[in-house]
Write a protein that holds these residues in place. Structure first.
Motif, mmCIF file in Angstrom:
data_model
loop_
_atom_site.group_PDB
_atom_site.id
_atom_site.type_symbol
_atom_site.label_atom_id
_atom_site.label_comp_id
_atom_site.label_asym_id
_atom_site.label_seq_id
_atom_site.Cartn_x
_atom_site.Cartn_y
_atom_site.Cartn_z
ATOM 1 N N ASN A 1 15.006 47.753 44.615
ATOM 2 C CA ASN A 1 14.575 47.126 45.997
ATOM 3 C C ASN A 1 16.098 46.680 46.454
ATOM 4 N N MET A 2 16.524 47.216 47.792
ATOM 5 C CA MET A 2 17.612 47.011 48.495
ATOM 6 C C MET A 2 18.871 47.017 47.523
ATOM 7 N N ASP A 3 18.850 48.289 46.945
ATOM 8 C CA ASP A 3 19.959 48.594 45.886
ATOM 9 C C ASP A 3 20.115 47.343 44.698
ATOM 10 N N CYS A 4 19.119 46.401 44.424
ATOM 11 C CA CYS A 4 18.936 45.770 43.474
ATOM 12 C C CYS A 4 18.117 46.103 42.037
ATOM 13 N N LYS A 5 18.546 46.234 40.904
ATOM 14 C CA LYS A 5 17.561 46.625 39.897
ATOM 15 C C LYS A 5 17.570 45.329 39.027
ATOM 16 N N LEU A 6 16.265 45.141 38.822
ATOM 17 C CA LEU A 6 15.893 43.843 38.075
ATOM 18 C C LEU A 6 16.147 44.299 36.411
ATOM 19 N N ILE A 7 16.957 43.858 35.838
ATOM 20 C CA ILE A 7 17.007 44.274 34.435
ATOM 21 C C ILE A 7 16.680 43.172 33.257
ATOM 22 N N PHE A 8 16.557 41.855 33.450
ATOM 23 C CA PHE A 8 16.014 40.957 32.669
ATOM 24 C C PHE A 8 15.286 39.922 33.487
ATOM 25 N N VAL A 9 14.094 39.579 32.792
ATOM 26 C CA VAL A 9 13.390 38.463 33.539
ATOM 27 C C VAL A 9 12.791 37.429 32.425
ATOM 28 N N SER A 10 13.215 36.126 32.897
ATOM 29 C CA SER A 10 12.680 35.149 32.027
ATOM 30 C C SER A 10 12.045 33.895 32.678
ATOM 31 N N GLU A 11 11.674 33.040 32.399
ATOM 32 C CA GLU A 11 11.023 31.913 33.023
ATOM 33 C C GLU A 11 12.018 31.111 34.081
ATOM 34 N N ASN A 12 13.310 31.133 33.657
ATOM 35 C CA ASN A 12 14.481 30.458 34.094
ATOM 36 C C ASN A 12 15.295 31.338 34.844
ATOM 37 N N LYS A 13 15.567 32.526 34.317
ATOM 38 C CA LYS A 13 16.721 33.357 34.862
ATOM 39 C C LYS A 13 16.238 34.638 35.030
ATOM 40 N N ILE A 14 17.296 35.378 35.838
ATOM 41 C CA ILE A 14 16.866 36.777 35.899
ATOM 42 C C ILE A 14 18.300 37.347 35.955
ATOM 43 N N THR A 15 18.458 38.763 35.584
ATOM 44 C CA THR A 15 19.714 39.505 35.625
ATOM 45 C C THR A 15 19.524 40.665 36.513
ATOM 46 N N LEU A 16 20.213 40.841 37.583
ATOM 47 C CA LEU A 16 20.189 41.968 38.667
ATOM 48 C C LEU A 16 21.432 42.909 38.269
ATOM 49 N N LEU A 17 21.227 44.162 38.801
ATOM 50 C CA LEU A 17 22.217 45.149 38.700
ATOM 51 C C LEU A 17 22.348 45.339 39.988
ATOM 52 N N TYR A 18 23.597 45.373 40.665
ATOM 53 C CA TYR A 18 23.842 45.685 42.008
ATOM 54 C C TYR A 18 25.065 46.347 41.946
ATOM 55 N N LYS A 19 25.196 47.871 42.219
ATOM 56 C CA LYS A 19 26.225 48.616 42.610
ATOM 57 C C LYS A 19 27.077 48.659 41.138
ATOM 58 N N SER A 20 26.421 48.849 40.049
ATOM 59 C CA SER A 20 26.788 48.915 38.702
ATOM 60 C C SER A 20 27.647 47.406 38.168
ATOM 61 N N LYS A 21 27.130 46.433 39.067
ATOM 62 C CA LYS A 21 27.720 45.245 38.371
ATOM 63 C C LYS A 21 26.492 44.307 38.158
ATOM 64 N N LYS A 22 26.583 43.626 37.062
ATOM 65 C CA LYS A 22 25.427 42.464 36.629
ATOM 66 C C LYS A 22 25.484 41.343 36.993
ATOM 67 N N LYS A 23 24.607 40.574 37.446
ATOM 68 C CA LYS A 23 24.790 39.049 37.717
ATOM 69 C C LYS A 23 23.548 38.404 37.217
ATOM 70 N N SER A 24 23.699 37.328 36.777
ATOM 71 C CA SER A 24 22.487 36.303 36.391
ATOM 72 C C SER A 24 22.293 35.282 37.477
ATOM 73 N N PHE A 25 21.103 35.010 38.000
ATOM 74 C CA PHE A 25 20.750 33.871 38.819
ATOM 75 C C PHE A 25 19.392 33.011 38.054
ATOM 76 N N VAL A 26 19.860 31.975 38.310
ATOM 77 C CA VAL A 26 18.680 30.872 37.647
ATOM 78 C C VAL A 26 17.488 30.505 38.672
ATOM 79 N N LYS A 27 16.470 30.025 38.194
ATOM 80 C CA LYS A 27 15.589 29.500 39.066
ATOM 81 C C LYS A 27 15.909 28.560 40.051
ATOM 82 N N GLN A 28 15.369 28.495 41.433
ATOM 83 C CA GLN A 28 15.668 27.516 42.347
ATOM 84 C C GLN A 28 14.438 26.893 42.854
#
Length: 156
Positions: free
Chosen positions: A129-156
């Motif tokens: 969705n919007m060039d972002c692909k969801l790779i990993f999901v957990s209760e406190n963290k996700i990992t997205l792939l955007y233009k072949s770059k990975k980045k993790s985000f924490v829950k806010q």
């Protein structure tokens, strides 16, 4: 009866061994040794050392122009060329906020609630969705792939 015969045989053997050891110790402490002339020993050792001292060889190392094992010749770069430095394009990630996780107990499906550029989306693992692909999901963290770059985000 058998043990008595073995004891009668081993007892004299033990006495002989201990007697021999005590004899050797007493013989070692007796004063029958002749004194050693220390000066004579020192001069002999100095003379033997002088025999083995040789003039040191001097040598110089030469440049190696080929590999002796692989038999490959090395190239000699006479002029250094300036390497072009490419600037890496900085990837501008859209604003991503991980809001939480919704999961079904029976189906064991996890759906993440993600806010991208102010719009809320429901993601399952592997969705785009919007060039972002969801790779990993957990209760406190996700990992997205955007233009072949990975980045993790924490829950806010």
């Amino acid at each position: 009866m058998k043990n008595k015969k073995l004891t009668y045989f081993l007892m004299p053997l033990v006495i002989l061994i201990w007697g021999y050891l005590i004899y050797k110790i007493v013989l070692g402490f007796s004063g029958n040794d002749s004194p050693i002339n220390i000066t004579q020993k020192r001069t002999e050792s100095i003379e033997t050392q002088k025999k083995y001292i040789e003039k040191q060889d001097t040598f110089s190392l030469e440049k190696i122009h080929r590999d002796p094992f692989l038999n490959i010749l090395y190239r000699v770069n006479k002029t250094k060329t300036a390497k072009k430095q490419f600037q890496k394009e900085k990837l501008e990630w859209p604003s991503v906020i991980y809001k939480g996780l919704v999961s079904n107990v029976k189906g064991k499906k996890s759906i993440a609630l993600i806010k991208i550029e102010g719009k809320q989306f429901f993601f399952q693992e592997g969705e785009n969705n919007m060039d972002c692909k969801l790779i990993f999901v957990s209760e406190n963290k996700i990992t997205l792939l955007y233009k072949s770059k990975k980045k993790s985000f924490v829950k806010q």
